[in-house]
Write a protein that holds these residues in place. Structure first.
Motif, mmCIF file in Angstrom:
data_model
loop_
_atom_site.group_PDB
_atom_site.id
_atom_site.type_symbol
_atom_site.label_atom_id
_atom_site.label_comp_id
_atom_site.label_asym_id
_atom_site.label_seq_id
_atom_site.Cartn_x
_atom_site.Cartn_y
_atom_site.Cartn_z
ATOM 1 N N LEU A 289 0.804 -1.223 0.000
ATOM 2 C CA LEU A 289 0.000 0.000 0.000
ATOM 3 C C LEU A 289 0.839 1.276 0.000
ATOM 4 C CD1 LEU A 289 -2.832 -1.117 2.439
ATOM 5 C CD2 LEU A 289 -3.036 -0.753 -0.026
ATOM 6 N N THR A 290 2.124 1.155 0.313
ATOM 7 C CA THR A 290 3.010 2.319 0.229
ATOM 8 C C THR A 290 3.879 2.266 -1.027
ATOM 9 O OG1 THR A 290 4.641 1.227 1.675
ATOM 10 C CG2 THR A 290 3.056 2.742 2.714
ATOM 11 N N GLY A 291 3.531 1.371 -1.949
ATOM 12 C CA GLY A 291 4.182 1.340 -3.256
ATOM 13 C C GLY A 291 5.586 0.796 -3.266
ATOM 14 N N GLN A 292 5.893 -0.120 -2.358
ATOM 15 C CA GLN A 292 7.232 -0.682 -2.296
ATOM 16 C C GLN A 292 7.207 -2.165 -2.661
ATOM 17 O OE1 GLN A 292 9.697 1.094 1.112
ATOM 18 N NE2 GLN A 292 7.619 1.089 1.925
ATOM 19 N N GLU A 293 8.334 -2.640 -3.108
ATOM 20 C CA GLU A 293 8.437 -4.050 -3.490
ATOM 21 C C GLU A 293 8.404 -4.934 -2.251
ATOM 22 O OE1 GLU A 293 11.410 -7.086 -5.952
ATOM 23 O OE2 GLU A 293 11.806 -4.919 -5.919
ATOM 24 N N ILE A 294 7.541 -5.928 -2.275
ATOM 25 C CA ILE A 294 7.389 -6.826 -1.129
ATOM 26 C C ILE A 294 8.559 -7.804 -1.071
ATOM 27 C CG2 ILE A 294 5.953 -8.695 -0.195
ATOM 28 C CD1 ILE A 294 3.528 -7.124 -1.172
ATOM 29 N N LEU A 295 9.056 -8.029 0.132
ATOM 30 C CA LEU A 295 10.207 -8.896 0.333
ATOM 31 C C LEU A 295 9.831 -10.358 0.125
ATOM 32 C CD1 LEU A 295 11.590 -7.215 3.581
ATOM 33 C CD2 LEU A 295 12.215 -6.730 1.201
ATOM 34 N N ALA A 296 10.844 -11.157 -0.241
ATOM 35 C CA ALA A 296 10.596 -12.583 -0.450
ATOM 36 C C ALA A 296 10.069 -13.247 0.819
ATOM 37 C CB ALA A 296 11.880 -13.268 -0.918
ATOM 38 N N ARG A 297 10.629 -12.869 1.925
ATOM 39 C CA ARG A 297 10.158 -13.382 3.219
ATOM 40 C C ARG A 297 10.462 -12.331 4.283
ATOM 41 N NH1 ARG A 297 8.285 -18.112 5.118
ATOM 42 N NH2 ARG A 297 8.560 -18.597 7.322
ATOM 43 N N ALA A 298 9.493 -11.483 4.550
ATOM 44 C CA ALA A 298 9.698 -10.356 5.458
ATOM 45 C C ALA A 298 10.023 -10.842 6.867
ATOM 46 C CB ALA A 298 8.447 -9.483 5.488
ATOM 47 N N ASP A 299 10.972 -10.165 7.495
ATOM 48 C CA ASP A 299 11.324 -10.446 8.888
ATOM 49 C C ASP A 299 10.210 -9.903 9.786
ATOM 50 O OD1 ASP A 299 12.401 -10.747 11.406
ATOM 51 O OD2 ASP A 299 14.182 -9.517 11.029
ATOM 52 N N VAL A 300 9.539 -10.798 10.484
ATOM 53 C CA VAL A 300 8.460 -10.375 11.387
ATOM 54 C C VAL A 300 8.726 -10.867 12.808
ATOM 55 C CG1 VAL A 300 6.706 -10.161 9.597
ATOM 56 C CG2 VAL A 300 7.040 -12.376 10.721
ATOM 57 N N SER A 301 9.996 -11.120 13.113
ATOM 58 C CA SER A 301 10.336 -11.539 14.472
ATOM 59 C C SER A 301 10.036 -10.401 15.435
ATOM 60 C CB SER A 301 11.812 -11.923 14.556
ATOM 61 O OG SER A 301 12.632 -10.830 14.159
ATOM 62 N N PHE A 302 9.656 -10.757 16.653
ATOM 63 C CA PHE A 302 9.339 -9.742 17.656
ATOM 64 C C PHE A 302 10.589 -8.953 18.004
ATOM 65 C CE2 PHE A 302 6.046 -13.025 18.883
ATOM 66 C CZ PHE A 302 4.971 -12.316 18.356
ATOM 67 N N VAL A 303 10.432 -7.654 18.109
ATOM 68 C CA VAL A 303 11.551 -6.799 18.507
ATOM 69 C C VAL A 303 11.795 -6.933 20.008
ATOM 70 C CG1 VAL A 303 12.349 -4.405 18.654
ATOM 71 C CG2 VAL A 303 11.121 -5.202 16.616
ATOM 72 N N ASP A 304 10.726 -6.948 20.785
ATOM 73 C CA ASP A 304 10.770 -7.209 22.223
ATOM 74 C C ASP A 304 9.844 -8.382 22.508
ATOM 75 O OD1 ASP A 304 12.486 -5.037 23.091
ATOM 76 O OD2 ASP A 304 10.824 -3.680 22.638
ATOM 77 N N PRO A 305 10.056 -9.112 23.622
ATOM 78 C CA PRO A 305 9.164 -10.233 23.934
ATOM 79 C C PRO A 305 7.701 -9.803 23.924
ATOM 80 C CG PRO A 305 11.064 -10.253 25.389
ATOM 81 C CD PRO A 305 11.153 -8.970 24.608
#
Length: 347
Positions: A289-305
């Protein structure tokens, strides 16, 4: 002359002080996650929490951390703030300070439930919408606003007009039957579904009857399971045949005539976001939705627990007992340390 100059200086000092105090109050009511200068993509996302049941204050903060620290977005998180105490209280349904952050936003992630905001807080949402800017609307955003007269827009039908659907029902048995996302084969290669394979939602499936293949790109359908267990089999019968839409992409057209896009999903209780692929679905949608190329496998690991509390209604007093402020959701802070009171950990 000297007396006059002093009076002007004093008046200026009072004005600046009041403006400074106001900005500090607003800053204290919001949470801003800045990306590193090296990682910044120059895009600004505003995430708006405020619901009494699904702990959007937890999920919006967690997503803001992921989107900012892993993906370079500046993220501003807004909260329902108790007017008397300054603590987070989603039962205060008429106060979400900081919506003017939308004036510079490239994307709004909305997770409110039946809010009744004053004109000064609803105006930036209206202006954002009239500009045809994109939304990610999850879970209770189908019924994001209860009512309102601002600018003659029908706020109680924000869901049907902007998201594609209003509140109807729990399609499965609430708090008993979980849900699973099933890809729509015709749209299985859509970029938003990149590396999204398995989503289980303890929050069940919403009834969705106004979104279809003629007015939206349906990406996922919701399969009702027999229990709140990812290993549970699907129920039998007409509620799963056909399965209702669970995630979709659609255009919306506000009064201005400027067409915008909304990604909507009925998933989104804080406990649902223990699903890695649900987090990836939201991140992919943000890129798209912001017009950027989607990553092959986006990092969605938690930043904090991240240990979410289970969904369900309690009351405003329970939230106030926790004495949580936006800063408590900041970087380096963990939900596992929060006082739980009558809120419980997810099973």
């Amino acid at each position: 002359m000297i007396r006059h100059s002093l009076a002007i200086a004093f008046a200026t000092l009072v004005l600046v002080s009041s403006q400074l105090t106001g900005s500090l109050a607003i800053a204290g009511d919001t949470l801003v996650f800045e990306p590193s200068a090296e990682e910044s993509n120059g895009k600004h996302i505003v995430l708006i929490s405020g619901d009494e049941e699904y702990r959007s204050e937890e999920s919006c903060s967690m997503l803001g951390k992921i989107l900012s620290q892993h993906h370079g977005f500046k993220c501003t998180v807004l909260f329902a703030i108790d007017k008397e105490t300054g603590y987070i209280n989603p039962y205060q349904n008429d106060n979400i300070p900081g919506t003017e952050a939308l004036n510079t936003a490239d994307l709004c992630i909305l997770a409110t439930r039946w809010r009744e905001l004053p004109d000064d807080q609803i105006r930036p949402i209206y202006d954002y919408m009239q500009a045809g800017k994109p939304f990610i609307a999850y879970r209770t955003a189908t019924h994001a606003f209860k009512s309102g007269q601002f600018a003659d827009f029908d706020w109680k039908n924000f869901g049907i007009q902007i998201v594609g659907e209003n509140w109807h029902s729990h399609h499965g048995e609430h708090m008993v039957q979980g849900g699973r996302a099933i890809r729509v084969e015709a749209n299985a290669q859509h970029p938003i579904l990149q590396s999204v394979e398995d989503i289980y939602t303890p929050s069940d499936i919403y009834g969705v009857f106004n979104v279809d293949d003629q007015n939206a790109t349906v990406l996922l359908r919701g399969q009702i399971l027999k229990a709140l267990d990812p290993a549970a089999p699907p129920i039998e019968g007409e509620k799963n045949d056909p399965m209702v839409p669970m995630a979709w992409l659609r255009n919306y057209e506000p009064q201005s005539g400027k067409v915008g896009q909304t990604f909507g999903t009925t998933a989104g209780a804080s406990v649902d976001f223990r699903s890695e692929d649900l987090r990836r679905l939201i991140v992919n949608a943000a890129y798209f939705l912001t017009g950027q190329e989607i990553l092959a496998r986006a990092d969605v690991s938690f930043v904090d627990p991240f240990e979410p509390t289970f969904y369900g209604f309690v009351d405003g007093e329970t939230y106030l007992e926790r004495k949580l402020k936006p800063e408590d959701f900041g970087l380096g802070k963990s939900t596992s340390t929060f006082p739980r009171s009558r809120l419980i950990f997810a099973p």
